[in-house]
Scaffold this active site. Structure first.
Site, PDB file in Angstrom:
ATOM      1  CB  ALA A  19      -7.274  12.173  -2.472  1.00 12.82           C
ATOM      2  CB  THR A  65       2.148  -4.260  -5.529  1.00 12.47           C
ATOM      3  OG1 THR A  65       2.964  -4.689  -4.945  1.00 12.47           O
ATOM      4  CG2 THR A  65       0.745  -4.710  -4.803  1.00 12.47           C
ATOM      5  CG  ASP A  66       6.178  -7.634  -6.208  1.00 10.54           C
ATOM      6  OD1 ASP A  66       5.725  -6.745  -5.374  1.00 10.54           O
ATOM      7  OD2 ASP A  66       7.476  -7.785  -6.342  1.00 10.54           O
ATOM      8  CD  GLU A  67       4.484  -5.396  -0.868  1.00 11.79           C
ATOM      9  OE1 GLU A  67       3.820  -5.478   0.072  1.00 11.79           O
ATOM     10  OE2 GLU A  67       5.343  -4.570  -0.803  1.00 11.79           O
ATOM     11  CE1 TYR A  88      -0.217  -1.086  -1.498  1.00 13.87           C
ATOM     12  CE2 TYR A  88       1.614  -2.839  -1.033  1.00 13.87           C
ATOM     13  CZ  TYR A  88       0.942  -1.739  -1.860  1.00 13.87           C
ATOM     14  OH  TYR A  88       1.186  -1.584  -3.081  1.00 13.87           O
ATOM     15  CE  LYS A  92      -2.079  -1.981  -5.444  1.00 13.34           C
ATOM     16  NZ  LYS A  92      -2.699  -0.772  -6.382  1.00 13.34           N
ATOM     17  CE1 TYR A 130      11.440  -1.064   9.612  1.00 12.61           C
ATOM     18  CE2 TYR A 130      10.476  -2.108   7.982  1.00 12.61           C
ATOM     19  CZ  TYR A 130      10.580  -1.204   8.832  1.00 12.61           C
ATOM     20  OH  TYR A 130       9.858   0.138   8.651  1.00 12.61           O
ATOM     21  NE  ARG A 156      10.052  -6.393  -0.004  1.00 13.53           N
ATOM     22  CZ  ARG A 156      10.048  -7.235   0.894  1.00 13.53           C
ATOM     23  NH1 ARG A 156      10.698  -8.307   0.701  1.00 13.53           N
ATOM     24  NH2 ARG A 156       9.279  -7.278   1.948  1.00 13.53           N
TER      25      ARG A 156
END
Ligand code: NAD
Ligand code: DAU
Length: 355
Positions: free
Chosen positions: A36, A136-138, A162, A166, A219, A226
């Site tokens: 897109a 994702t692993d999230e 997010y 997912k 942050y 990660r």
């Protein structure tokens, strides 16, 4: 491989790397990219492939049933690899609507279009067809320092808009296998880095901010962890799962490479100090600035990728040191790409998000 593959989101970071790598591995390959071209999708990331036999780009939306169905009917792909998504956690906190629309409704539409197409195939083509969903692993949530890494059996505990979107898409993919028998595969990967990474994400943002003399925003206190995987290793894992994965199964993909954000940023600064020293001779690390934390910031992700190693024989080739070296070089050498994908809307994002 001469059969057609439909790659959605192929103008984004991982999708474009996947398509480049695919043609490196299969020079006679045939890939149709559907994208897109949101703020994160750029044809410049596919520039070297435009006009090449076997490559076609289609500008369209995975949430548009008529568009997806027409592409499937015309190109008759043997596989669909879905990278199309809204992918940035911080943007999902500012505005979750696009994440639900693309990641949930878009995946639903793709599944429905694929199901209808697949049901019309011959028995042998049905058996060979694959719908590979890149996730994702999230979706697994956040770990404490002494928790074991995420295995495929870890419960889903998404914490951001997010990751929740997912997770929802993963559940839909799973259900289309169990209910309809669509031959799906799902991969859940840790943090990628490498060429064509949109500079809203930590690693490219730090490289570009460092070179531009801007602060390097970390942050909180920089202790979040990660697991980092060089993007071409992720592409190789997807190719392996596509070739040999068992339909209905999920595969974790990771680099066995946990780092705190502060370690990542210091490593980048050290490479830049060596490859492109600051004019005043000081380290880029002087530009580090601790900023307000991300709301709901997951503390730690770690991936147990042993199933993929054991069952399909995949393991990463790059170390963090070799991958970061390649990445820093790539950004130094591709300032034209950087200029093409930044500017106006990107600068507005930086200004609004980092105040
Ligand atoms: P990205 O944001 O760089 O690229 C996403 C691409 O999808 C862009 O080209 C965009 O234009 C396209 N897109 C967005 N909405 C669309 C829509 N409705 N229809 C068609 N195309 C659309 O993302 P990425 O980092 O390349 O991630 C790709 C996939 O991998 C995502 O599903 C993401 O969740 C997953 N993933 C990413 C990472 C990572 O570290 N980047 C790690 C694990 C999994
Ligand atoms: O784990 C896989 C996920 O990795 C993917 O599913 C996502 O699509 C991808 O964006 C990435 O998510 P993260 O939130 O981990 O990536 P990001 O680069 O945004 O942030 C990495 C870490 O760095 C995270 O702990 C937040 C932190 N960070 C990020 C930015 C942008 C900072 O400290 N400062 C920043 O300015």
């Amino acid at each position: 491989m001469n059969s057609v593959m439909l790659v959605t989101g192929g103008a984004g970071f991982i999708g474009s790397n996947f398509v480049h790598e695919w043609f490196r591995q299969h020079p006679e390959g045939h890939v149709v990219v559907l994208d897109a071209l949101t703020y994160a999708g750029h044809r410049e990331s596919l520039a070297g492939l435009e006009g090449r036999p076997g490559f076609q780009f289609i500008h369209g939306d995975i949430a548009d049933m008529a568009c997806v169905s027409a592409i499937l009917a015309e190109h008759q792909p043997a596989a669909l690899v879905n990278f199309a998504a809204e992918s940035h956690v911080d943007r999902s906190i500012h505005g979750p609507g696009d994440f639900i629309r693309t990641n949930v409704n878009g995946t639903f539409t793709l599944l429905e279009a694929a199901r209808s197409y697949w049901q019309g195939l011959s028995a042998s083509a049905q058996a060979a067809f694959r719908f590979l969903h890149v996730s994702t692993d999230e979706v697994y949530g956040s770990l404490s320092a002494d928790d074991a890494p995420f295995a495929e059996t870890h419960p889903y505990q998404p914490n951001s808009p997010y990751s929740a979107s997912k997770a929802a898409s993963d559940h839909l993919v799973r259900a289309w296998f169990h209910t309809y028998g669509l031959p799906v595969l799902t991969t859940n990967c840790s943090n990628n880095y490498g060429p064509f990474h949109y500079p809203e994400k930590l690693i490219p943002l730090v490289i570009l901010n460092a070179l531009a003399g801007r602060p390097l925003p970390i942050y909180g206190n920089g202790s979040n962890v990660r697991d980092w995987l060089f993007v071409t290793d992720h592409c190789a894992a997807i190719r392996r799962v596509l070739a040999a994965g068992v339909p209905g199964e999920t595969y974790n993909v990771g680099g066995w490479n946990e780092k705190t954000n502060l370690e990542v940023v210091h490593t980048i600064c050290a490479r830049l100090d060596a490859l492109h020293p600051r004019e005043d001779g000081k380290s880029y690390a002087e530009q580090i600035q601790f900023v307000t934390d991300r709301p709901g910031h997951d503390q730690r992700y770690a991936i147990d990728a042993s199933k993929l190693a054991r069952e399909l024989g995949w393991k990463p080739e790059e170390t963090f040191e070799t991958g970061i070296e390649k990445t820093v070089h790539w950004y130094l050498e591709h300032q034209d790409w950087v200029r093409a994908v930044t500017g106006g809307a990107f600068d507005a994002w930086l200004k609004n998000h980092y105040k």
